[in-house]
Design an enzyme around this catalytic site. Sequence first.
Site, PDB file in Angstrom:
ATOM      1  N   GLU A 126      29.275  41.558  99.684  1.00  0.00           N
ATOM      2  CA  GLU A 126      29.796  42.445 100.760  1.00  0.00           C
ATOM      3  C   GLU A 126      30.350  43.745 100.175  1.00  0.00           C
ATOM      4  OE1 GLU A 126      32.526  40.623 103.518  1.00  0.00           O
ATOM      5  OE2 GLU A 126      31.449  38.724 103.545  1.00  0.00           O
ATOM      6  N   GLU A 181      36.117  32.713 102.336  1.00  0.00           N
ATOM      7  CA  GLU A 181      37.537  33.077 102.321  1.00  0.00           C
ATOM      8  C   GLU A 181      38.465  31.887 102.547  1.00  0.00           C
ATOM      9  OE1 GLU A 181      37.990  36.434 104.989  1.00  0.00           O
ATOM     10  OE2 GLU A 181      36.336  37.494 104.042  1.00  0.00           O
TER      11      GLU A 181
HETATM   12  O1  G3I Z   1      32.352  42.546 120.274  1.00  0.00           O
HETATM   13  C1  G3I Z   1      33.670  43.004 120.622  1.00  0.00           C
HETATM   14  C2  G3I Z   1      33.614  43.981 121.764  1.00  0.00           C
HETATM   15  O2  G3I Z   1      33.135  43.310 122.901  1.00  0.00           O
HETATM   16  C3  G3I Z   1      35.018  44.539 122.014  1.00  0.00           C
HETATM   17  O3  G3I Z   1      34.961  45.509 123.007  1.00  0.00           O
HETATM   18  C4  G3I Z   1      35.563  45.167 120.737  1.00  0.00           C
HETATM   19  C5  G3I Z   1      36.989  45.675 120.927  1.00  0.00           C
HETATM   20  O4  G3I Z   1      37.798  45.402 119.805  1.00  0.00           O
HETATM   21  O5  G3I Z   1      35.555  44.195 119.730  1.00  0.00           O
HETATM   22  C6  G3I Z   1      34.279  43.690 119.428  1.00  0.00           C
HETATM   23  O6  G3I Z   1      34.392  42.741 118.427  1.00  0.00           O
HETATM   24  C7  G3I Z   1      34.661  43.226 117.136  1.00  0.00           C
HETATM   25  C8  G3I Z   1      33.558  42.719 116.214  1.00  0.00           C
HETATM   26  O7  G3I Z   1      33.840  43.097 114.889  1.00  0.00           O
HETATM   27  C9  G3I Z   1      32.167  43.205 116.584  1.00  0.00           C
HETATM   28  O8  G3I Z   1      32.114  44.586 116.473  1.00  0.00           O
HETATM   29  C10 G3I Z   1      35.989  42.703 116.694  1.00  0.00           C
HETATM   30  O9  G3I Z   1      37.034  43.270 117.455  1.00  0.00           O
HETATM   31  C11 G3I Z   1      36.221  43.031 115.241  1.00  0.00           C
HETATM   32  O10 G3I Z   1      37.405  42.381 114.779  1.00  0.00           O
HETATM   33  C12 G3I Z   1      35.031  42.528 114.418  1.00  0.00           C
HETATM   34  O11 G3I Z   1      35.252  42.892 113.095  1.00  0.00           O
HETATM   35  C13 G3I Z   1      34.408  42.261 112.152  1.00  0.00           C
HETATM   36  C14 G3I Z   1      35.268  41.423 111.220  1.00  0.00           C
HETATM   37  O12 G3I Z   1      34.478  40.892 110.181  1.00  0.00           O
HETATM   38  C15 G3I Z   1      35.908  40.253 111.964  1.00  0.00           C
HETATM   39  O13 G3I Z   1      37.014  39.835 111.340  1.00  0.00           O
HETATM   40  C16 G3I Z   1      33.711  43.362 111.376  1.00  0.00           C
HETATM   41  O14 G3I Z   1      32.764  44.008 112.228  1.00  0.00           O
HETATM   42  C17 G3I Z   1      32.983  42.765 110.178  1.00  0.00           C
HETATM   43  O15 G3I Z   1      32.522  43.804 109.340  1.00  0.00           O
HETATM   44  C18 G3I Z   1      33.955  41.897 109.363  1.00  0.00           C
HETATM   45  O16 G3I Z   1      33.231  41.330 108.303  1.00  0.00           O
HETATM   46  C19 G3I Z   1      33.986  40.543 107.379  1.00  0.00           C
HETATM   47  C20 G3I Z   1      33.069  39.446 106.870  1.00  0.00           C
HETATM   48  O17 G3I Z   1      32.535  38.725 107.936  1.00  0.00           O
HETATM   49  C21 G3I Z   1      33.825  38.521 105.921  1.00  0.00           C
HETATM   50  N1  G3I Z   1      34.414  39.266 104.841  1.00  0.00           N
HETATM   51  C22 G3I Z   1      35.237  40.409 105.245  1.00  0.00           C
HETATM   52  C23 G3I Z   1      34.453  41.349 106.166  1.00  0.00           C
HETATM   53  C24 G3I Z   1      35.278  42.540 106.536  1.00  0.00           C
HETATM   54  O18 G3I Z   1      36.382  42.155 107.285  1.00  0.00           O
END
Ligand code: G3I
Length: 360
Positions: free
Chosen positions: A281, A159
């Site tokens: 993805e 990205e």
């Molecule tokens: O681990 C913490 C946890 O401790 C906390 O309590 C909770 C509360 O918000 O957050 C948890 O972290 C989250 C993490 O996922 C793990 O579950 C983050 O907030 C959340 O923002 C994060 O989102 C991930 C995102 O990337 C990050 O920007 C998504 O799971 C994941 O599917 C997404 O994947 C991305 C690819 O890497 C790149 N392309 C786009 C795709 C979708 O956004």
Amino acid sequence: MKFIKKTSVKLMILTIFMSCTSPASEKFDNSESLRNRADDFGIIIGAAVEQSHLSELKYSETLKTQFNCVISENNMKFSFMQPNEGSFSFENSDNLVDYAIENDMKVRGHVFLWHSDYQIPDWVKNKQYSQLKGVIENHVSGGMRHFNDKIYAWDVANEIVLDSGAGLRNRTLSGGDYSVWASSLYDDSVIRSAFYKADSVRKEIGDDVGLYLCDYSNETKGQPKSDKFYEIVEDWVNDGVPIDGVGFQMHLMEKYTPDYINIKAQIDRFQNLGLDVQFTEIDVRIEEPFTRTKLLNQAEIYAQILRIAKEKNIKSYLVWGVTDKYSWIPSTFNGYGSGLLFDEEYQAKPAYFELLEELK
Ligand code: G3I
């Protein structure tokens, strides 16, 4: 009319399947699995996995029965892999890799260089730009040496292109356009150095892992972001940057029919550069309510993408999650969900059956 007839037959099959698989039974029909068909077909069908869910029986069973590849959804991102400078943490991702090895599955590495704020640790944010080349080189080197030949492809960078197509995300911009990894719209020197380092490490360790640049909304020739993505990669190839291929993430929406002709044209021009193309993805989000008509439409989009993969010899078809239960979509796009092949109860959706059909 033809589509309606075809889909109603499939709905009958779906109904039979659903009546045979009660959520409580936790039984899966291995003989008809997507994975078996994909193996026979020689295609990698993978799913993004959150390691912490592997202890859930249905999650783990669905994953290993239906998919032949895993991608770490979060645990190989920068802040997880190197939370403090020079101190790498591999425990969660090692568990996932061990699971994949035990179950004879491939592993895709995701991701070394990505702008997303939540996964860049403070110690990286606090560096001067001039220090970031060394930072990313150490990070790439540490990750690649640790996993060695257990990973078949690395998303080295992800990205990097602005949604407008104006150039690179960079330090002069704000919000989602901000990236620590570039100093201007055009300065891709740190990003390139991640690829050079990855290439030198793989040579040192004698590994043939593939090196990829991935993005979303980069799959349609003629759109500004897709065209900019192509221009950047073309420059890299002309300059000898060691990149093996590109990932089209394919986060799609059910309500917009993809421009299949220009997706094929985009694939063609990367393949003409000598690069591999992978779908990395995939999900197809639906706006609530999730009606049968929308699920069938979603199924058609999933199937059409697989048809394109077959036609264009694209060997990786990876979906972004195992089950709607844990998909990133509902918390990110208000009013949307149901983007994956299995619903929240692990019931296969029409899209799943369309893919099975396509792999016959
Ligand atoms: O681990 C913490 C946890 O401790 C906390 O309590 C909770 C509360 O918000 O957050 C948890 O972290 C989250 C993490 O996922 C793990 O579950 C983050 O907030 C959340 O923002 C994060 O989102 C991930 C995102 O990337 C990050 O920007 C998504 O799971 C994941 O599917 C997404 O994947 C991305 C690819 O890497 C790149 N392309 C786009 C795709 C979708 O956004």
